[in-house]
Design a protein around this motif. Structure first.
Motif, PDB file in Angstrom:
ATOM      1  N   GLN A   1      45.046  -3.293 -38.610  1.00  0.00           N
ATOM      2  CA  GLN A   1      44.076  -3.737 -37.734  1.00  0.00           C
ATOM      3  C   GLN A   1      42.955  -4.259 -38.438  1.00  0.00           C
ATOM      4  O   GLN A   1      42.334  -5.448 -37.887  1.00  0.00           O
ATOM      5  N   GLY A   2      42.369  -4.036 -39.610  1.00  0.00           N
ATOM      6  CA  GLY A   2      41.263  -4.351 -40.331  1.00  0.00           C
ATOM      7  C   GLY A   2      39.983  -3.911 -39.545  1.00  0.00           C
ATOM      8  O   GLY A   2      40.005  -3.283 -38.577  1.00  0.00           O
ATOM      9  N   CYS A   3      39.057  -4.093 -40.305  1.00  0.00           N
ATOM     10  CA  CYS A   3      37.750  -3.646 -39.832  1.00  0.00           C
ATOM     11  C   CYS A   3      36.296  -4.262 -40.477  1.00  0.00           C
ATOM     12  O   CYS A   3      36.490  -4.805 -41.747  1.00  0.00           O
ATOM     13  N   GLN A   4      35.403  -4.541 -39.618  1.00  0.00           N
ATOM     14  CA  GLN A   4      34.334  -5.236 -40.274  1.00  0.00           C
ATOM     15  C   GLN A   4      33.319  -4.465 -41.057  1.00  0.00           C
ATOM     16  O   GLN A   4      32.600  -5.081 -42.002  1.00  0.00           O
ATOM     17  N   ASP A   5      33.423  -3.159 -40.996  1.00  0.00           N
ATOM     18  CA  ASP A   5      32.679  -2.291 -41.887  1.00  0.00           C
ATOM     19  C   ASP A   5      33.611  -2.240 -43.053  1.00  0.00           C
ATOM     20  O   ASP A   5      34.484  -1.279 -43.195  1.00  0.00           O
ATOM     21  N   GLU A   6      33.104  -2.755 -44.060  1.00  0.00           N
ATOM     22  CA  GLU A   6      33.676  -2.516 -45.396  1.00  0.00           C
ATOM     23  C   GLU A   6      33.623  -1.334 -46.181  1.00  0.00           C
ATOM     24  O   GLU A   6      34.917  -0.545 -46.646  1.00  0.00           O
ATOM     25  N   ALA A   7      32.739  -0.470 -45.757  1.00  0.00           N
ATOM     26  CA  ALA A   7      32.766   0.846 -46.282  1.00  0.00           C
ATOM     27  C   ALA A   7      33.687   1.692 -45.657  1.00  0.00           C
ATOM     28  O   ALA A   7      34.527   2.524 -46.171  1.00  0.00           O
ATOM     29  N   PHE A   8      33.832   1.531 -44.289  1.00  0.00           N
ATOM     30  CA  PHE A   8      34.663   2.479 -43.620  1.00  0.00           C
ATOM     31  C   PHE A   8      35.906   1.843 -43.951  1.00  0.00           C
ATOM     32  O   PHE A   8      37.029   2.797 -44.050  1.00  0.00           O
ATOM     33  N   LEU A   9      36.288   0.732 -43.924  1.00  0.00           N
ATOM     34  CA  LEU A   9      37.777   0.354 -44.533  1.00  0.00           C
ATOM     35  C   LEU A   9      37.960   0.690 -45.961  1.00  0.00           C
ATOM     36  O   LEU A   9      39.153   1.311 -46.146  1.00  0.00           O
ATOM     37  N   LYS A  10      37.025   0.752 -46.721  1.00  0.00           N
ATOM     38  CA  LYS A  10      37.336   1.302 -48.003  1.00  0.00           C
ATOM     39  C   LYS A  10      37.635   2.724 -47.961  1.00  0.00           C
ATOM     40  O   LYS A  10      38.533   3.360 -48.672  1.00  0.00           O
ATOM     41  N   GLY A  11      37.114   3.663 -47.018  1.00  0.00           N
ATOM     42  CA  GLY A  11      37.227   5.238 -46.871  1.00  0.00           C
ATOM     43  C   GLY A  11      38.824   5.024 -46.390  1.00  0.00           C
ATOM     44  O   GLY A  11      39.616   5.948 -46.846  1.00  0.00           O
ATOM     45  N   ILE A  12      39.209   4.237 -45.629  1.00  0.00           N
ATOM     46  CA  ILE A  12      40.644   4.416 -45.284  1.00  0.00           C
ATOM     47  C   ILE A  12      41.695   4.138 -46.038  1.00  0.00           C
ATOM     48  O   ILE A  12      42.632   4.960 -46.225  1.00  0.00           O
ATOM     49  N   GLU A  13      41.318   2.949 -47.089  1.00  0.00           N
ATOM     50  CA  GLU A  13      42.286   2.847 -48.243  1.00  0.00           C
ATOM     51  C   GLU A  13      42.398   3.944 -49.188  1.00  0.00           C
ATOM     52  O   GLU A  13      43.463   4.281 -49.656  1.00  0.00           O
ATOM     53  N   MET A  14      41.029   4.569 -49.534  1.00  0.00           N
ATOM     54  CA  MET A  14      41.145   5.548 -50.374  1.00  0.00           C
ATOM     55  C   MET A  14      42.067   6.959 -49.738  1.00  0.00           C
ATOM     56  O   MET A  14      42.647   7.428 -50.541  1.00  0.00           O
ATOM     57  N   THR A  15      41.711   7.208 -48.498  1.00  0.00           N
ATOM     58  CA  THR A  15      42.472   8.257 -47.867  1.00  0.00           C
ATOM     59  C   THR A  15      43.907   8.017 -47.808  1.00  0.00           C
ATOM     60  O   THR A  15      44.979   8.805 -48.131  1.00  0.00           O
TER      61      THR A  15
END
Length: 203
Positions: free
Chosen positions: A121-135
């Motif tokens: 889905q993607g996300c505008q918040d890059e930090a949030f998206l980065k957290g999902i990728e790390m998880t």
């Protein structure tokens, strides 16, 4: 005198026939006795059969060798039984561990699915998206450490051993029986499929 002589001769004549008659009778008795004696053959004593030699009693050394051979046979049998038991136990233990590991991994797969949808889905918040990728990356590392890997699906030929086709489309840009889309990622643990990939097949 003549008269006495005649009397004497007559008396002798009377005695002689008796003697002559007695002699044939004696000879007949002798003849009857002779064949009887001839018929009676000398009794032969029965021949003694040769006695069979009785087996000699085993010596203490032979007895000990037989006992040792029996013990050795018993030991080899028990050793073979123990080896079979050890292999069977190891196999059962491995299967039980694999089954438990697969059951535990299946509990985490819905988390993987949700993280995968969130990344799609993607996300505008890059930090949030980065957290999902790390998880997501950490979860993949954990699954790989358990020898659990995702099944390649999109662009691969359809294989019923790994794929579960839920849709079919016609697409000239794709070959026959090629997976065009994956709705749910499948996983394998070693050579065992723990979850089939839910896919869409073209042509």
């Amino acid at each position: 005198m003549e008269a006495e002589t005649k009397k004497t001769e007559a008396a002798e004549a009377e005695e002689n026939p008796k003697q002559e008659a007695a002699e044939p009778q004696q000879s007949a008795e002798q003849e009857a006795a002779e064949p009887k004696e001839a018929k009676e053959a000398p009794k032969q004593e029965p021949k003694e059969e040769p006695k069979q030699a009785q087996p000699a009693e085993p010596t203490p050394l032979e007895t000990a060798q037989k006992a040792l051979a029996a013990r050795e046979k018993e030991y080899l049998y028990l050793r073979a039984e123990y080896d079979n038991f050890r292999r069977r136990s190891a196999k059962e233990k491995s299967e039980a561990y694999s089954g438990a590991k697969a059951d535990a991994a299946l509990k985490f797969l819905p988390v993987y699915d949700n993280l995968e949808r969130a990344l799609a889905q993607g996300c505008q918040d890059e930090a949030f998206l980065k957290g999902i990728e790390m998880t997501m990356n950490q979860l993949k590392q954990v699954l790989e450490s358990l020898d659990i890997k995702p099944i390649d699906a999109v662009g691969q030929p359809f294989d019923p051993k790994y794929h579960n086709a839920v849709m079919h489309i016609e697409d000239e840009n794709l070959g026959e029986n090629v997976v065009s889309q994956c709705f749910q990622t499948g996983f394998v643990m070693g050579d065992k499929v723990i979850r089939f990939a839910m896919v869409q097949v073209a042509n």
